[in-house]
Every structure is written in structure tokens, then in C-alpha cells.
Enzyme design. Structure first.
Site, PDB file in Angstrom:
ATOM      1  N   ASP A  61       0.844  -1.198   0.000  1.00 34.31           N
ATOM      2  CA  ASP A  61       0.000   0.000   0.000  1.00 34.31           C
ATOM      3  C   ASP A  61       0.879   1.247   0.000  1.00 34.31           C
ATOM      4  O   ASP A  61       2.097   1.163   0.112  1.00 34.31           O
ATOM      5  CB  ASP A  61      -0.904   0.007   1.240  1.00 34.31           C
ATOM      6  CG  ASP A  61      -0.099  -0.014   2.532  1.00 34.31           C
ATOM      7  OD1 ASP A  61       0.259   1.074   3.019  1.00 34.31           O
ATOM      8  OD2 ASP A  61       0.190  -1.118   3.050  1.00 34.31           O
ATOM      9  N   ASP A 113       0.640   3.596   2.388  1.00 28.72           N
ATOM     10  CA  ASP A 113       0.450   4.177   3.707  1.00 28.72           C
ATOM     11  C   ASP A 113      -0.686   5.198   3.613  1.00 28.72           C
ATOM     12  O   ASP A 113      -1.670   4.932   2.937  1.00 28.72           O
ATOM     13  CB  ASP A 113       1.773   4.779   4.227  1.00 28.72           C
ATOM     14  CG  ASP A 113       1.801   4.870   5.753  1.00 28.72           C
ATOM     15  OD1 ASP A 113       1.539   3.833   6.401  1.00 28.72           O
ATOM     16  OD2 ASP A 113       2.085   5.945   6.286  1.00 28.72           O
TER      17      ASP A 113
END
Length: 291
Positions: A210, A212
Site C-alpha cells: 500500500d 500508507d
């Protein structure tokens, strides 16, 4: 020359290694407590290998609760020479996208609730972690990833946070913009420091899941998206590991970067002042320099 033995510490999503021959789950006792789980040992393409699921099978240990000292000590007791840490992480860089791998070469340690050393009162030691990963081992991981068709970034700074919560947006932006971190995770510290104290070569393979929470187009971290990407990353991670025996070779020369001699001048406590109980616990980690 010694025999190479690869130790793989598998993080979120990576709970096994394919292709191990003579595979056996073994309970390893450590004076630093119980490791995260039993350790899967066997041979991969003829090379001895040990696999330890960092969070335990079924993911039972939170990042702060992982028994890091017991894990590293247990691998050392089994004869491991080279540790490959595989872990999920978030990215602070647009070009380091979910699904990519980063072979980390630096850390910023923001953890605070974990025992970070085998040494202390009764036997003080200071090792250098200026270069906390082994360049030789990291280069093998990069080569293995490329051979496997994985998009891999050679080098990056890993921000180790305490967790278990993910970052706030303000933290994420600070780590990215002010501190210059590239990826973020919760488990490589104090693992890398302990591996250095145990004189083990250590490489960190960060599997990005991802962005973040800093990225304006991606919003907050979504655990469902993480799990989906995690599954694909785990398959690629196993492929990377399968290529390592051929790259590292069975005969292991002394580490050209001195990882296996990190304690050479690290002990500070005078021999007559050392605590016998602590020395007994250090038998595997520091036996080479304690005699």
C-alpha cells in the site's frame, strides 16, 4: 569455509516455503524464551534451510509481541549463517508501488516497546549498525527477484514503527517528506540489530502492499486491499527464496563485509566483571568471542 544455511523469517502472508525436502517442524529451545513458532527445517536444492513464521502460524503475535531475541537466537542455534527477512510494508514513494519489492539497506528505528539487545548489565556490548544489512546477501536477493520477474528496488530506507495501528496522515507525511524514508513497517526492528549482534548476515526484502496514508489518491490504508496484494506478494516471495541456494552457493566464505565478525571488538565489560548467568544465555549468540 563453512556450510551455508539460509534462515528465512517470513512476515505477514508468507507462512511456508515451497519445495523443501525432508521438511520437519522443529521446536527449538532458547534461553530468551520461546520463538514465534516451531521452525520448519529441510533442504532446498541441497542447501540447508530454516523457515520461521515471524507472527506464528495463524498470525498470533502482534508486531510488539514478536519474541525477536528468541527468534534470532533459535536460528543461530540451528546453524543458520544468512537470514532473509521477508515482510509486508507500506510505501512512501510513488515509484515504489504496491506489488513491488524493496531490498532495504537502511533503517530508522521508531519502536519503543521491545527489548533491542542480547547484551546489558553484566555484559555490555556495542555493535555498529551504520550499515545494518549485508550487501552481499542483499545483492543475491535483488538478483533472485529480477530472475523471478519481480519489480525490485535495490536499496531503500525502512521506517520501523511500533504499531499495531497504521500511521496518521501527519506521521506518514513527516516520515516521507522530512525524514526521507522510503517504506514503513512494524517488524524489522529490533530484528536487524539482533541479527548483527548474533553475527548473522541479514537482508531485508520489503514487499509493498500500500501507499500508507500520505498519497492523495489512495486515502487511508485499507486492510482488504492489503490482504489482496499480500497474497500475490507471498507467491512472488516464495519464488525469490527458491532461487537463493543457487546464488549463494553451499560453501560459505567469511563475509566480506564483516557481518560474521561484528562482535570482534564490541564487548566492553571486563572478563572478571561479566555476569555468568548472562554469559550462559549468550552461548549461541556470542560464543565465538566469549570462548
Amino acid at each position: 569455509m563453512t556450510d551455508t544455511m539460509i534462515g528465512v523469517i517470513g512476515g505477514s502472508g508468507l507462512y511456508q516455503i515451497d519445495g523443501l525436502q525432508d521438511a520437519e517442524w522443529r521446536a527449538v529451545e532458547s534461553p530468551w524464551g520461546a520463538p514465534s513458532d516451531e521452525i520448519l527445517t529441510g533442504r532446498l536444492d541441497g542447501m540447508a534451510m530454516a523457515f520461521l513464521p515471524r507472527h506464528g502460524r495463524g498470525h498470533v503475535h502482534a508486531p510488539s509481541d514478536v519474541p525477536y531475541r528468541a527468534n534470532i537466537d533459535a536460528l543461530k542455534r540451528l546453524g543458520v549463517t544468512d537470514v532473509i527477512s521477508v515482510s509486508a510494508c507500506g510505501s512512501f514513494r510513488e515509484e515504489m508501488a504496491p506489488g513491488d519489492f524493496v531490498v532495504v539497506d537502511q533503517f530508522i528505528d521508531r519502536t519503543f516497546a521491545r527489548a533491542k539487545s542480547f547484551f546489558g548489565k553484566g555484559c555490555v556490548a556495542h555493535v555498529s549498525v551504520a550499515h545494518p544489512t549485508c550487501p552481499r546477501l542483499g545483492a543475491a536477493c535483488v538478483e533472485a527477484a529480477r530472475a523471478e520477474g519481480i519489480k525490485v528496488h535495490d536499496g531503500g530506507t525502512y521506517l520501523a514503527m511500533e504499531g499495531p495501528q497504521f500511521s496518521s496522515m501527519a506521521e506518514s507525511k513527516m516520515y516521507r517528506d522530512a525524514w526521507g524514508a522510503d517504506v514503513i513497517g512494524m517488524t524489522n526492528m529490533p530484528e536487524a540489530k539482533l541479527a548483527r549482534e548474533a553475527e548473522l548476515c541479514y537482508a531485508s526484502v520489503a514487499m509493498i502492499t500500500d501507499y500508507d496514508s500520505w498519497h492523495p489518491d489512495h486515502g487511508a490504508v485499507d486492510i482488504n486491499d492489503i490482504i489482496r496484494i499480500l497474497t500475490g506478494n507471498a507467491d512472488k516471495g516464495r519464488g525469490l527464496v527458491r532461487r537463493l541456494p543457487a546464488l549463494l552457493g553451499a560453501d560459505r566464505a567469511p563475509c566480506p563485509h564483516g557481518c560474521d565478525r561484528a562482535l570482534e571488538f564490541a564487548l566492553m565489560t571486563a572478563p572478571d566483571k561479566r555476569d555468568p548467568d548472562l554469559l550462559a544465555r549468550l552461548d549461541a549468540v556470542a560464543g565465538r568471542v566469549l570462548g
